[in-house]
Design a protein around this motif. Structure first.
Motif, PDB file in Angstrom:
ATOM      1  N   MET A  83     -25.920 -10.249  13.525  1.00  0.00           N
ATOM      2  CA  MET A  83     -25.591  -9.272  12.493  1.00  0.00           C
ATOM      3  C   MET A  83     -26.654  -9.262  11.399  1.00  0.00           C
ATOM      4  SD  MET A  83     -21.507 -10.072  12.077  1.00  0.00           S
ATOM      5  CE  MET A  83     -21.460  -9.290  10.457  1.00  0.00           C
ATOM      6  N   ALA A  84     -27.031 -10.439  10.957  1.00  0.00           N
ATOM      7  CA  ALA A  84     -27.970 -10.538   9.840  1.00  0.00           C
ATOM      8  C   ALA A  84     -29.394 -10.167  10.247  1.00  0.00           C
ATOM      9  CB  ALA A  84     -27.944 -11.956   9.266  1.00  0.00           C
ATOM     10  N   MET A  85     -29.843 -10.674  11.400  1.00  0.00           N
ATOM     11  CA  MET A  85     -31.239 -10.500  11.781  1.00  0.00           C
ATOM     12  C   MET A  85     -31.504  -9.109  12.352  1.00  0.00           C
ATOM     13  SD  MET A  85     -32.931 -13.220  11.013  1.00  0.00           S
ATOM     14  CE  MET A  85     -34.379 -13.085  12.042  1.00  0.00           C
ATOM     15  N   ALA A  86     -30.909  -8.800  13.489  1.00  0.00           N
ATOM     16  CA  ALA A  86     -31.178  -7.517  14.148  1.00  0.00           C
ATOM     17  C   ALA A  86     -30.468  -6.365  13.446  1.00  0.00           C
ATOM     18  CB  ALA A  86     -30.751  -7.595  15.609  1.00  0.00           C
ATOM     19  N   GLY A  87     -29.252  -6.636  12.932  1.00  0.00           N
ATOM     20  CA  GLY A  87     -28.474  -5.564  12.320  1.00  0.00           C
ATOM     21  C   GLY A  87     -28.910  -5.188  10.923  1.00  0.00           C
ATOM     22  N   ARG A  88     -29.202  -6.182  10.079  1.00  0.00           N
ATOM     23  CA  ARG A  88     -29.500  -5.904   8.678  1.00  0.00           C
ATOM     24  C   ARG A  88     -30.976  -6.047   8.340  1.00  0.00           C
ATOM     25  NH1 ARG A  88     -27.241  -9.539   3.575  1.00  0.00           N
ATOM     26  NH2 ARG A  88     -28.653  -8.687   1.991  1.00  0.00           N
ATOM     27  N   ASN A  90     -33.847  -6.594  10.107  1.00  0.00           N
ATOM     28  CA  ASN A  90     -34.849  -5.843  10.848  1.00  0.00           C
ATOM     29  C   ASN A  90     -34.823  -4.372  10.443  1.00  0.00           C
ATOM     30  OD1 ASN A  90     -35.712  -4.242  13.549  1.00  0.00           O
ATOM     31  ND2 ASN A  90     -36.821  -6.171  13.369  1.00  0.00           N
ATOM     32  N   THR A  91     -33.624  -3.824  10.284  1.00  0.00           N
ATOM     33  CA  THR A  91     -33.504  -2.428   9.871  1.00  0.00           C
ATOM     34  C   THR A  91     -34.072  -2.225   8.475  1.00  0.00           C
ATOM     35  OG1 THR A  91     -31.545  -2.147  11.253  1.00  0.00           O
ATOM     36  CG2 THR A  91     -31.883  -0.531   9.506  1.00  0.00           C
ATOM     37  N   GLN A  92     -33.775  -3.142   7.552  1.00  0.00           N
ATOM     38  CA  GLN A  92     -34.273  -3.017   6.185  1.00  0.00           C
ATOM     39  C   GLN A  92     -35.788  -3.096   6.124  1.00  0.00           C
ATOM     40  OE1 GLN A  92     -32.207  -6.067   3.971  1.00  0.00           O
ATOM     41  NE2 GLN A  92     -30.509  -4.724   3.464  1.00  0.00           N
ATOM     42  N   LEU A  93     -36.358  -4.083   6.826  1.00  0.00           N
ATOM     43  CA  LEU A  93     -37.808  -4.244   6.775  1.00  0.00           C
ATOM     44  C   LEU A  93     -38.510  -3.074   7.452  1.00  0.00           C
ATOM     45  CD1 LEU A  93     -40.161  -5.981   5.875  1.00  0.00           C
ATOM     46  CD2 LEU A  93     -39.982  -7.264   8.018  1.00  0.00           C
ATOM     47  N   THR A  94     -37.954  -2.580   8.545  1.00  0.00           N
ATOM     48  CA  THR A  94     -38.531  -1.408   9.206  1.00  0.00           C
ATOM     49  C   THR A  94     -38.493  -0.206   8.269  1.00  0.00           C
ATOM     50  OG1 THR A  94     -37.834  -2.235  11.373  1.00  0.00           O
ATOM     51  CG2 THR A  94     -38.369   0.105  11.214  1.00  0.00           C
ATOM     52  N   VAL A 105     -41.674   0.495  14.167  1.00  0.00           N
ATOM     53  CA  VAL A 105     -40.591   0.533  15.145  1.00  0.00           C
ATOM     54  C   VAL A 105     -39.897  -0.827  15.121  1.00  0.00           C
ATOM     55  CG1 VAL A 105     -39.976   0.755  17.577  1.00  0.00           C
ATOM     56  CG2 VAL A 105     -41.807   2.168  16.625  1.00  0.00           C
ATOM     57  N   GLY A 106     -38.621  -0.851  14.778  1.00  0.00           N
ATOM     58  CA  GLY A 106     -37.880  -2.106  14.711  1.00  0.00           C
ATOM     59  C   GLY A 106     -37.356  -2.523  16.070  1.00  0.00           C
ATOM     60  N   LEU A 107     -37.554  -3.785  16.403  1.00  0.00           N
ATOM     61  CA  LEU A 107     -37.149  -4.320  17.696  1.00  0.00           C
ATOM     62  C   LEU A 107     -36.628  -5.745  17.528  1.00  0.00           C
ATOM     63  CD1 LEU A 107     -40.406  -3.312  19.587  1.00  0.00           C
ATOM     64  CD2 LEU A 107     -38.175  -2.248  19.998  1.00  0.00           C
ATOM     65  N   SER A 108     -35.689  -6.125  18.369  1.00  0.00           N
ATOM     66  CA  SER A 108     -35.339  -7.538  18.485  1.00  0.00           C
ATOM     67  C   SER A 108     -35.999  -8.077  19.737  1.00  0.00           C
ATOM     68  CB  SER A 108     -33.824  -7.739  18.561  1.00  0.00           C
ATOM     69  OG  SER A 108     -33.346  -7.504  19.877  1.00  0.00           O
ATOM     70  N   GLY A 109     -35.986  -9.376  19.898  1.00  0.00           N
ATOM     71  CA  GLY A 109     -36.571  -9.981  21.080  1.00  0.00           C
ATOM     72  C   GLY A 109     -35.851  -9.628  22.362  1.00  0.00           C
ATOM     73  N   VAL A 110     -34.622  -9.099  22.242  1.00  0.00           N
ATOM     74  CA  VAL A 110     -33.865  -8.692  23.425  1.00  0.00           C
ATOM     75  C   VAL A 110     -34.377  -7.358  23.958  1.00  0.00           C
ATOM     76  CG1 VAL A 110     -31.553  -8.113  24.287  1.00  0.00           C
ATOM     77  CG2 VAL A 110     -31.830  -9.972  22.624  1.00  0.00           C
ATOM     78  N   ASP A 111     -34.831  -6.476  23.068  1.00  0.00           N
ATOM     79  CA  ASP A 111     -35.245  -5.129  23.459  1.00  0.00           C
ATOM     80  C   ASP A 111     -36.430  -5.172  24.420  1.00  0.00           C
ATOM     81  OD1 ASP A 111     -33.363  -3.745  21.779  1.00  0.00           O
ATOM     82  OD2 ASP A 111     -34.637  -4.250  20.073  1.00  0.00           O
ATOM     83  N   GLY A 112     -36.257  -4.571  25.572  1.00  0.00           N
ATOM     84  CA  GLY A 112     -37.326  -4.534  26.549  1.00  0.00           C
ATOM     85  C   GLY A 112     -37.717  -5.897  27.086  1.00  0.00           C
ATOM     86  N   PRO A 160     -45.006  -2.490  15.595  1.00  0.00           N
ATOM     87  CA  PRO A 160     -43.734  -3.142  15.923  1.00  0.00           C
ATOM     88  C   PRO A 160     -43.310  -4.111  14.813  1.00  0.00           C
ATOM     89  CG  PRO A 160     -45.271  -3.235  17.779  1.00  0.00           C
ATOM     90  CD  PRO A 160     -46.065  -2.814  16.572  1.00  0.00           C
ATOM     91  N   VAL A 161     -42.030  -4.073  14.485  1.00  0.00           N
ATOM     92  CA  VAL A 161     -41.430  -5.013  13.536  1.00  0.00           C
ATOM     93  C   VAL A 161     -40.376  -5.768  14.325  1.00  0.00           C
ATOM     94  CG1 VAL A 161     -40.146  -5.285  11.383  1.00  0.00           C
ATOM     95  CG2 VAL A 161     -41.870  -3.478  11.580  1.00  0.00           C
ATOM     96  N   LEU A 162     -40.635  -7.026  14.590  1.00  0.00           N
ATOM     97  CA  LEU A 162     -39.886  -7.788  15.591  1.00  0.00           C
ATOM     98  C   LEU A 162     -39.143  -8.964  14.958  1.00  0.00           C
ATOM     99  CD1 LEU A 162     -39.307  -8.507  18.586  1.00  0.00           C
ATOM    100  CD2 LEU A 162     -41.536  -9.631  18.632  1.00  0.00           C
ATOM    101  N   SER A 163     -37.943  -9.207  15.451  1.00  0.00           N
ATOM    102  CA  SER A 163     -37.173 -10.356  14.970  1.00  0.00           C
ATOM    103  C   SER A 163     -36.404 -10.992  16.111  1.00  0.00           C
ATOM    104  CB  SER A 163     -36.177  -9.915  13.885  1.00  0.00           C
ATOM    105  OG  SER A 163     -35.059  -9.260  14.464  1.00  0.00           O
ATOM    106  N   PRO A 164     -36.015 -12.276  15.960  1.00  0.00           N
ATOM    107  CA  PRO A 164     -35.006 -12.829  16.854  1.00  0.00           C
ATOM    108  C   PRO A 164     -33.728 -12.006  16.700  1.00  0.00           C
ATOM    109  CG  PRO A 164     -36.100 -14.543  15.561  1.00  0.00           C
ATOM    110  CD  PRO A 164     -36.487 -13.230  14.958  1.00  0.00           C
TER     111      PRO A 164
END
Length: 301
Positions: A83-88, A90-94, A105-112, A160-164
């Motif tokens: 919730m905190a990392m990918a949801g909040r 990453n979206t804010q920093l992107t 482009v915001g991405l988590s490590g799960v994407d792709g 790319p803006v990437l997070s766990p």
């Protein structure tokens, strides 16, 4: 991807409360306008802790046998983490990057399958001076990076803006989001892209005396100098140095640990501020993955 004289820059923006990303974002604008490829990786330990507390839980940190401190991530903590990392965050920093004119482009490590590896369901920790195994962990060690996806985005002009979290592979073949350390995620990306890695944090670099900012170690270009850096690093700085050695072993040309709050923090780091570690420091050194295997099981973004 950039030519051989201008490798991409992977910038890890720290998640500590004292880190202001504004300077780094401004530098990303300058670098991308100059034609340099940039990938931003971010942490968020403070916001993750706040989210956990708002959900009525207590953040829990554990220490590995080699002294590395990291988050223990059980199933409930993993929900808060995502919730905190990918949801909040990453979206804010992107959004901040896009507001500054960066085509982010915001991405988590799960994407792709950007960051993938086996899930670790148990971790080795030290509690009250005794070594124990804690089960119920949701973390993983990155074994593969989808560098082609990142290279494709960069070639199309995106940042790319990437997070766990990362994609954790279970023994039954399923994939689940799991925690992974953001510094080591940035290292894996830098290695996959043969990039320069800049680890921005809330101090000026690695200090010979962790309590004395006047003892900044400016560079490590030999195995002996790297050993001095490793000996000086304490607490969370140990993971940054570990990440540096992993990035260099995987193909990064150099790693700089530098102050996120300095003027022009990324450009200053590229110009020599902070602590610079080069691949020559790994010569005749042990493989980082072998000497620190248990540390991979202790994570924190």
């Amino acid at each position: 991807m950039s030519g051989p004289t201008t490798p991409p820059v992977v910038v890890k923006v720290g998640g500590a409360e004292a880190v202001d990303p504004a300077g780094a974002i401004a530098d990303v604008v300058s670098l991308t306008e100059a034609g340099r490829d940039v990938v931003v990786v971010h942490g968020g330990s403070t916001v993750v802790d706040e989210t956990i507390e708002r959900l009525g839980m207590e953040p829990e940190y554990v220490e590995s046998a080699s002294g590395v401190t990291g988050r223990f991530t059980d199933a409930e903590t993993m929900e808060a983490f995502t919730m905190a990392m990918a949801g909040r965050l990453n979206t804010q920093l992107t959004a901040q990057c896009r507001a500054a004119g960066i085509d982010a482009v915001g991405l988590s490590g799960v994407d792709g399958g950007l960051l993938a590896g086996p899930r670790k369901s148990a971790v080795r920790v030290v509690e009250d001076g005794k070594r124990k195994i804690r089960r119920g962990e949701h973390s993983g060690r990155i074994e593969s990076v989808n560098a082609d996806l990142l290279a494709g985005l960069l070639a199309d002009g995106y940042t790319p803006v990437l997070s766990p979290p990362m994609a954790g592979h279970e023994s039954d073949g399923t994939v689940t989001p799991v925690n992974t350390d953001a510094d080591r995620a940035a290292a894996a990306v830098a290695g996959g892209l043969d990039a320069t890695l800049v680890l921005l944090t809330d101090v000026a670099g690695v200090y010979a005396d962790p309590d004395d900012p006047d003892t900044l170690i400016t560079s490590a270009t030999t195995p002996a100098e790297l050993e001095a850096v490793e000996a000086a690093a304490e607490g969370f700085m140990r993971k940054k140095v570990l990440a540096a050695t992993e990035a260099l072993a995987d193909g990064a040309d150099r790693v700089v640990v530098a102050d996120a709050n300095a003027t022009d923090p990324i450009q200053s780091a590229l110009d020599g501020a902070g602590t610079t570690i080069t691949d020559s420091a790994l010569a005749a050194a042990a493989e980082p993955a072998e000497t620190t295997a248990t540390e991979s099981e202790v994570n924190d973004a």
